[in-house]
Design a protein around this motif. Structure first.
Motif, PDB file in Angstrom:
ATOM      1  N   LEU A 155       0.862  -1.306   0.086  1.00  0.00           N
ATOM      2  CA  LEU A 155      -0.045  -0.068  -0.143  1.00  0.00           C
ATOM      3  C   LEU A 155       0.999   1.261   0.105  1.00  0.00           C
ATOM      4  CD1 LEU A 155      -2.796  -1.151   2.457  1.00  0.00           C
ATOM      5  CD2 LEU A 155      -3.040  -0.764  -0.124  1.00  0.00           C
ATOM      6  N   LEU A 156       2.032   1.226   0.622  1.00  0.00           N
ATOM      7  CA  LEU A 156       2.882   2.516   0.749  1.00  0.00           C
ATOM      8  C   LEU A 156       3.587   2.788  -0.741  1.00  0.00           C
ATOM      9  CD1 LEU A 156       3.958   2.485   4.415  1.00  0.00           C
ATOM     10  CD2 LEU A 156       2.408   3.947   3.354  1.00  0.00           C
ATOM     11  N   PHE A 157       4.236   1.788  -0.879  1.00  0.00           N
ATOM     12  CA  PHE A 157       5.390   1.663  -1.842  1.00  0.00           C
ATOM     13  C   PHE A 157       4.930   1.230  -3.553  1.00  0.00           C
ATOM     14  CE2 PHE A 157       7.490   1.710   1.903  1.00  0.00           C
ATOM     15  CZ  PHE A 157       7.968   2.591   2.005  1.00  0.00           C
ATOM     16  N   ILE A 158       4.060   0.238  -3.560  1.00  0.00           N
ATOM     17  CA  ILE A 158       3.945  -0.274  -4.921  1.00  0.00           C
ATOM     18  C   ILE A 158       2.485   0.130  -5.605  1.00  0.00           C
ATOM     19  CG2 ILE A 158       3.521  -2.573  -5.937  1.00  0.00           C
ATOM     20  CD1 ILE A 158       5.207  -3.920  -4.061  1.00  0.00           C
ATOM     21  N   LYS A 159       1.541   0.472  -4.770  1.00  0.00           N
ATOM     22  CA  LYS A 159       0.201   0.514  -5.352  1.00  0.00           C
ATOM     23  C   LYS A 159       0.229   2.262  -5.187  1.00  0.00           C
ATOM     24  CE  LYS A 159      -4.583   0.320  -4.920  1.00  0.00           C
ATOM     25  NZ  LYS A 159      -5.746   0.156  -4.252  1.00  0.00           N
ATOM     26  N   LYS A 160       0.618   2.886  -6.360  1.00  0.00           N
ATOM     27  CA  LYS A 160       0.335   4.430  -6.304  1.00  0.00           C
ATOM     28  C   LYS A 160      -0.345   4.834  -7.653  1.00  0.00           C
ATOM     29  CE  LYS A 160       4.467   5.140  -4.162  1.00  0.00           C
ATOM     30  NZ  LYS A 160       5.213   6.521  -3.378  1.00  0.00           N
ATOM     31  N   LYS A 161      -1.460   5.387  -7.343  1.00  0.00           N
ATOM     32  CA  LYS A 161      -2.274   5.922  -8.359  1.00  0.00           C
ATOM     33  C   LYS A 161      -2.131   7.469  -8.420  1.00  0.00           C
ATOM     34  CE  LYS A 161      -5.648   2.372  -8.751  1.00  0.00           C
ATOM     35  NZ  LYS A 161      -6.665   2.194  -8.465  1.00  0.00           N
TER      36      LYS A 161
END
Length: 161
Positions: A155-161
């Motif tokens: 949630l912090l580093f990989i999933k960026k929208k």
């Protein structure tokens, strides 16, 4: 115009044959001179009524009565036949599935009862087949915090929208 009811005719013929054969002491069928045979006769009459007049609500009582009668006969005839409560839920599940074939209603209760019956009848075998579940559960119990850490990193580093 609705077809004439075949239920009373089949019941009368079946019960008449039952008592006639009993009075004639027809010994080849001696094992069938019992109350489960009467259940089978009435159940078959319900099934005949259901299928000849397209009165499909009679499928469930027909299958249940026929199934219970056959079940009690098989208990007395074969020592390997299971005398287990799951046989009754199996019969009811089959009744729902047969009705589903004609009315397209009752699939879920039929499948649930069928699965419940199979698991109950073969409980010891199912427990043996599912022995791997306890090892998976012990691994999950031990390492579940790692799953939380991985979800947080995602949630912090990989999933960026």
């Amino acid at each position: 115009m609705k077809k004439q009811s075949v239920f009373p005719g089949i019941v009368l013929i079946g019960i008449g044959l039952y008592f006639l054969l009993d009075q004639l002491h027809f010994t080849a069928l001696q094992v069938f001179y019992s109350w489960p045979t009467l259940l089978v006769i009435i159940g078959v009459a319900f099934l005949a009524q259901a299928y000849t007049s397209r009165d499909y609500q009679n499928i469930i009582p027909g299958v249940i009565l026929t199934g219970i009668g056959v079940h009690f006969h098989l208990i007395t005839l074969f020592s390997i036949w299971p005398d287990h409560w799951a046989m009754f839920t199996l019969i009811i599940g089959l009744a729902f599935l047969l009705r589903y074939q004609q009315t397209k209603s009752g699939l879920l209760p039929g499948l649930v009862l069928l699965v419940l019956s199979i698991v109950a009848l073969f409980y010891q075998e199912v427990v043996g087949w599912l022995s791997w579940v306890s090892s998976v559960v012990s691994i999950v119990e031990k390492y579940w915090p790692i799953v939380l850490i991985a979800a947080g990193i995602y949630l912090l580093f990989i999933k960026k929208k």
